[in-house]
Design an enzyme around this catalytic site. Structure first.
Site, PDB file in Angstrom:
ATOM      1  N   ARG A  86       0.849  -1.203   0.000  1.00 59.81           N
ATOM      2  CA  ARG A  86       0.000   0.000   0.000  1.00 59.81           C
ATOM      3  C   ARG A  86       0.880   1.247   0.000  1.00 59.81           C
ATOM      4  O   ARG A  86       0.606   2.230  -0.682  1.00 59.81           O
ATOM      5  CB  ARG A  86      -0.970  -0.018   1.195  1.00 59.81           C
TER       6      ARG A  86
ATOM      7  N   TYR B 165     -15.933  16.884 -15.941  1.00 60.14           N
ATOM      8  CA  TYR B 165     -16.340  15.479 -15.959  1.00 60.14           C
ATOM      9  C   TYR B 165     -17.412  15.269 -14.881  1.00 60.14           C
ATOM     10  O   TYR B 165     -17.249  15.719 -13.738  1.00 60.14           O
ATOM     11  CB  TYR B 165     -15.096  14.635 -15.672  1.00 60.14           C
TER      12      TYR B 165
ATOM     13  N   ASP C 117      -6.839  18.773 -14.930  1.00 60.52           N
ATOM     14  CA  ASP C 117      -7.202  17.448 -15.430  1.00 60.52           C
ATOM     15  C   ASP C 117      -6.810  17.419 -16.905  1.00 60.52           C
ATOM     16  O   ASP C 117      -7.438  18.069 -17.745  1.00 60.52           O
ATOM     17  CB  ASP C 117      -8.713  17.235 -15.244  1.00 60.52           C
TER      18      ASP C 117
ATOM     19  N   LYS D 291      -7.578   6.343 -19.798  1.00 60.33           N
ATOM     20  CA  LYS D 291      -7.859   6.854 -21.133  1.00 60.33           C
ATOM     21  C   LYS D 291      -6.603   6.759 -22.023  1.00 60.33           C
ATOM     22  O   LYS D 291      -6.115   5.684 -22.246  1.00 60.33           O
ATOM     23  CB  LYS D 291      -8.425   8.265 -21.026  1.00 60.33           C
TER      24      LYS D 291
HETATM   25  C1  LIG Z   1     -12.656   9.283 -17.109  1.00 67.26           C
HETATM   26  C2  LIG Z   1     -12.333  10.618 -16.572  1.00 67.26           C
HETATM   27  C3  LIG Z   1     -12.145  10.821 -15.202  1.00 67.26           C
HETATM   28  C4  LIG Z   1     -12.349   9.708 -14.188  1.00 67.26           C
HETATM   29  O1  LIG Z   1     -11.447   8.672 -14.350  1.00 67.26           O
HETATM   30  P1  LIG Z   1     -11.763   7.124 -13.990  1.00 67.26           P
HETATM   31  O2  LIG Z   1     -10.492   6.456 -14.334  1.00 67.26           O
HETATM   32  O3  LIG Z   1     -12.939   6.709 -14.820  1.00 67.26           O
HETATM   33  O4  LIG Z   1     -12.089   7.076 -12.538  1.00 67.26           O
HETATM   34  C5  LIG Z   1     -11.806  12.087 -14.785  1.00 67.26           C
HETATM   35  N1  LIG Z   1     -11.651  13.117 -15.651  1.00 67.26           N
HETATM   36  C6  LIG Z   1     -11.843  12.952 -16.964  1.00 67.26           C
HETATM   37  C7  LIG Z   1     -11.665  14.115 -17.881  1.00 67.26           C
HETATM   38  C8  LIG Z   1     -12.182  11.708 -17.473  1.00 67.26           C
HETATM   39  O5  LIG Z   1     -12.377  11.562 -18.788  1.00 67.26           O
END
Ligand SMILES: *Cc1c(COP(=O)(O)O)cnc(C)c1O
Length: 382
Positions: free
Chosen positions: A49, A101, A173, A198
């Site tokens: 962890r 998001y 982000d 992603k």
């Molecule tokens: C998918 C996404 C998230 C969240 O990520 P997860 O891996 O699904 O928890 C946050 N910000 C953006 C812009 C995203 O596309």
């Protein structure tokens, strides 16, 4: 390492041969615990962890790709955003892009706000609105650029200068562009966040998230959250992201080429009422995209006029899959109002411009002519 260029970093940063065996790939250390040398002495790891050798290598790679001082990875993008706000205290104030998001808004509104942390949504494309919203208690300004799904941009440099002058940190982000196409730290931001699910992983086969810090203090802050709250990334998924980022520069070239080609094609299609893509000269912030980004990416959103029209296209596509998520090698299409933004009320969706007629596309790396042919036949169903 940092003297090397980007494509070299993607292959080599954090991904040097295993010192013990010479293994060219980073081994997956499936061990929850590590044998100690003696009382109070270890070989660098004691319990997974707190740290795991596979995860450490991924953190090294991601810090290098974003030009950061350090990186800490988490079990999903949402776990990373949780770690971003978890160190805040009751009474602290957070300013967030008004168009983020849906999961970010769900976390802030339904969980974090209950801890007495004030959340305020501000249109960060408007610097006067930001100046008016900043307070002495503002600790963090969280930016998403481009936004999902309307592809609005925020000027990272201008927001960072303003927030810093008032004592707040800026987090970005960067999921929609990946470190290949946008470097928020170089523009003045303090922290970069990604859903590695992603583009970074790139193959739609694992969830993950990261916070890249610009100062040594960020490593201490976010490592505490890994250890204390436990939302860490597994060694196996750390390996998948390490493998994915080796081809990130190559994949992003193809995503970019396909994204531009599809946007050009769709911008003149009679069934498309509006297209949101920063690479088009018609995008109101095209000039900012050119200045701030290294490319325009492969995310775009279409206004088709009604939920029914979106349903027809989603029912007719053959290559594009009707699925949430983005950034994988395969092309995806989704109805924003009932997927990524389902957590918002219809009233709030309307206030930020998310209509029932929006169709979001994540353009993959297939042959662009095949993708155009697929959308041509699918749009004929409208
Ligand atoms: C998918 C996404 C998230 C969240 O990520 P997860 O891996 O699904 O928890 C946050 N910000 C953006 C812009 C995203 O596309």
């Amino acid at each position: 390492m940092s003297e090397h260029k980007y494509a070299t970093l993607a292959v080599h940063a954090g991904q040097y041969p295993d010192p013990q065996t010479g293994s060219v790939n980073v081994p997956i250390y499936l061990s929850s615990t590590f044998e100690l040398n003696g009382i109070g002495s270890d070989k660098g790891w004691d319990y997974s962890r707190g740290g795991n050798p596979t995860r450490d290598r991924l953190e090294e790679a991601l810090a290098a790709l974003e030009g950061g001082a350090n990186a800490k990875v988490f079990g999903s993008g949402m776990a990373a955003i949780t770690a971003l706000v978890a160190p805040l205290h009751t009474g602290d104030h957070v300013i967030c892009s008004h168009n983020v998001y849906g999961g970010t808004a769900r976390l802030l509104d339904q969980v974090i706000q209950n801890y007495g942390i004030q959340i305020e949504y501000v249109d960060l494309t408007n610097l006067d609105a930001l100046a008016a919203a900043l307070k002495p208690s503002t600790r963090l300004v969280h930016v998403e650029t481009p936004t999902n799904p309307l592809m609005q941009l925020t000027d990272i440099r201008a927001v960072s200068e303003l927030a810093h002058s008032r004592g707040a940190e800026v987090s970005v982000d960067n999921t929609f562009l990946s470190p290949a196409l946008q470097s928020p730290l170089a523009l003045g931001a303090d922290i970069v966040m990604h859903s590695t699910t992603k583009f970074l992983n790139g193959h739609s086969d694992g969830l993950g998230g990261v916070l890249v810090g610009s100062k040594p203090e960020h490593a201490t802050r976010f490592h505490l959250i890994q250890k204390a709250m436990g939302g860490i990334l597994s060694p196996f998924e750390s390996f998948l992201v390490l493998r994915g980022i080796k081809t990130l520069p190559l994949r992003m070239k193809q995503h970019e080429e396909n994204g531009r080609a599809l946007a050009e094609f769709l911008s003149t299609h009679p069934k498309v009422q509006k297209i949101f893509y920063p690479g088009l000269k018609s995008h109101p912030q095209h000039e900012l995209a050119v200045r701030q980004q290294k490319g325009f990416g492969s995310m775009m959103t279409l206004e088709l006029g009604s939920r029914e029209a979106v349903g027809r296209v989603l029912g007719a596509v053959k290559l594009f899959l009707n699925a949430e998520s983005l950034g994988g090698v395969e092309s995806l299409a989704s109805h924003s109002a009932t997927t990524t933004h389902a957590a918002l009320t219809e009233e709030r969706r309307q206030a930020i411009g998310i209509t029932q007629g929006l169709l979001r596309l994540s353009v993959g790396i297939e042959d662009k002519d095949d993708l155009i042919a697929d959308l041509t036949q699918a749009l004929a169903a409208v």
